[in-house]
Design a protein around this motif. Structure first.
Motif, short mmCIF file in Angstrom:
data_model
loop_
_atom_site.label_atom_id
_atom_site.label_comp_id
_atom_site.label_asym_id
_atom_site.label_seq_id
_atom_site.Cartn_x
_atom_site.Cartn_y
_atom_site.Cartn_z
N ASP A 99 0.82 -1.21 0.00
CA ASP A 99 0.00 0.00 0.00
C ASP A 99 0.85 1.26 0.00
O ASP A 99 0.46 2.28 -0.58
CB ASP A 99 -0.94 0.02 1.21
CG ASP A 99 -2.12 -0.91 1.04
OD1 ASP A 99 -2.64 -1.00 -0.09
OD2 ASP A 99 -2.52 -1.53 2.04
N LEU A 102 1.89 1.96 -3.55
CA LEU A 102 0.75 2.47 -4.31
C LEU A 102 0.47 3.92 -3.96
O LEU A 102 0.33 4.78 -4.84
CB LEU A 102 -0.49 1.60 -4.04
CG LEU A 102 -1.78 2.03 -4.74
CD1 LEU A 102 -1.61 2.07 -6.25
CD2 LEU A 102 -2.92 1.09 -4.34
N PHE A 128 1.89 -6.82 -4.52
CA PHE A 128 0.53 -7.34 -4.46
C PHE A 128 0.39 -8.63 -5.27
O PHE A 128 -0.69 -9.19 -5.37
CB PHE A 128 -0.48 -6.32 -4.99
CG PHE A 128 -0.88 -5.25 -4.00
CD1 PHE A 128 -1.47 -5.57 -2.80
CD2 PHE A 128 -0.69 -3.91 -4.31
CE1 PHE A 128 -1.86 -4.59 -1.91
CE2 PHE A 128 -1.08 -2.91 -3.43
CZ PHE A 128 -1.67 -3.26 -2.22
N GLN A 131 -2.40 -9.03 -8.05
CA GLN A 131 -3.79 -9.33 -7.71
C GLN A 131 -4.56 -8.12 -7.21
O GLN A 131 -5.69 -8.26 -6.75
CB GLN A 131 -3.83 -10.44 -6.65
CG GLN A 131 -3.22 -11.74 -7.11
CD GLN A 131 -3.90 -12.30 -8.34
OE1 GLN A 131 -5.11 -12.43 -8.40
NE2 GLN A 131 -3.11 -12.60 -9.37
N GLN A 132 -4.00 -6.93 -7.29
CA GLN A 132 -4.66 -5.73 -6.81
C GLN A 132 -4.96 -4.84 -8.00
O GLN A 132 -4.07 -4.22 -8.57
CB GLN A 132 -3.75 -5.01 -5.81
CG GLN A 132 -4.40 -4.38 -4.63
CD GLN A 132 -5.22 -3.14 -4.96
OE1 GLN A 132 -5.41 -2.76 -6.09
NE2 GLN A 132 -5.71 -2.50 -3.94
N ASP A 134 -6.35 -1.90 -8.39
CA ASP A 134 -6.04 -0.47 -8.30
C ASP A 134 -4.59 -0.18 -8.68
O ASP A 134 -4.31 0.78 -9.39
CB ASP A 134 -6.31 0.06 -6.88
CG ASP A 134 -7.79 0.13 -6.55
OD1 ASP A 134 -8.61 0.10 -7.48
OD2 ASP A 134 -8.11 0.20 -5.35
N ALA A 135 -3.68 -1.01 -8.19
CA ALA A 135 -2.26 -0.81 -8.52
C ALA A 135 -2.02 -0.98 -10.02
O ALA A 135 -1.28 -0.20 -10.63
CB ALA A 135 -1.41 -1.80 -7.73
N ALA A 159 -6.62 -5.49 -15.12
CA ALA A 159 -7.40 -4.93 -14.01
C ALA A 159 -8.88 -5.26 -14.17
O ALA A 159 -9.57 -5.57 -13.18
CB ALA A 159 -7.18 -3.43 -13.91
N ASP A 164 -12.11 -4.65 -11.91
CA ASP A 164 -12.03 -3.20 -11.77
C ASP A 164 -12.87 -2.50 -12.84
O ASP A 164 -12.54 -2.52 -14.03
CB ASP A 164 -10.57 -2.74 -11.88
CG ASP A 164 -10.41 -1.26 -11.59
OD1 ASP A 164 -11.06 -0.76 -10.66
OD2 ASP A 164 -9.62 -0.62 -12.31
#
Length: 182
Positions: A99, A102, A128, A131-132, A134-135, A159, A164
């Protein structure tokens, strides 16, 4: 014989106690200690969370989690320079907090430093483990600013695969809406 057996069992107990059961990292312990402030952030009460973490930083100047969350509060309160400072300190104390990469990337992006932001987003995606969403979306946005539209498109598609919706919207906007990629 019994003494040797008791000694062996004691050594096994110590091994299990210190290497198997109690293996929380300092960051994990801080997440538990500062749960009240983290909850404020999760409820988007950034002003209160900033006051909380500002005090924690004064009491625990070696806590990467305290700096990371204070940086997150700065970022959400529209102060990217202070966020950048706190997140840099947080990463210098513990460079394994995804985090923080990011949020540091977002601060750099807001300051127009797209190349540096891309590097931070890339680290966030790596930590991450891809798997994230947003990133990945933020990395795509940085790539777009750097005129890397092919890789940006691939990031947006990844994403979207992770659920997303913001990336789906971006993929329908220029320059992607007018270009046919093969």
């Amino acid at each position: 014989m019994e003494v040797a057996l008791l000694g062996f069992l004691f050594v096994v107990y110590l091994f299990v106690r210190y290497f198997v059961i109690d293996h929380d990292t300092p960051a994990e312990k801080d997440r538990l200690r500062f749960a009240e402030g983290i909850q404020l952030v999760q409820f988007h009460r950034y002003e209160e969370a900033f006051v909380y973490f500002n005090q924690v930083v004064k009491q625990c100047p070696k806590s990467s989690i305290a700096f990371a969350y204070r940086g997150k509060c700065h970022l959400r309160n529209g102060n990217p320079y202070s966020a950048l400072f706190d997140l840099t300190v947080a990463l210098s104390l513990d460079n394994t907090i995804p985090d923080s990469y990011l949020d540091k990337g977002i601060a750099l992006f807001q300051l127009g430093q797209f190349g540096e932001a891309f590097k931070e987003f890339d680290k966030a995606v790596w930590y991450f483990r891809g798997q994230q969403p947003d990133a990945i979306r933020w990395r795509a946005l940085a790539r777009m600013q750097l005129d890397q539209y092919g890789p940006a498109r691939n990031d947006l598609i990844r994403a979207i695969e992770l659920g997303d919706e913001n990336s789906a919207y971006l993929l329908k906007q220029p320059p992607f809406s007018n270009v046919i990629f093969s």
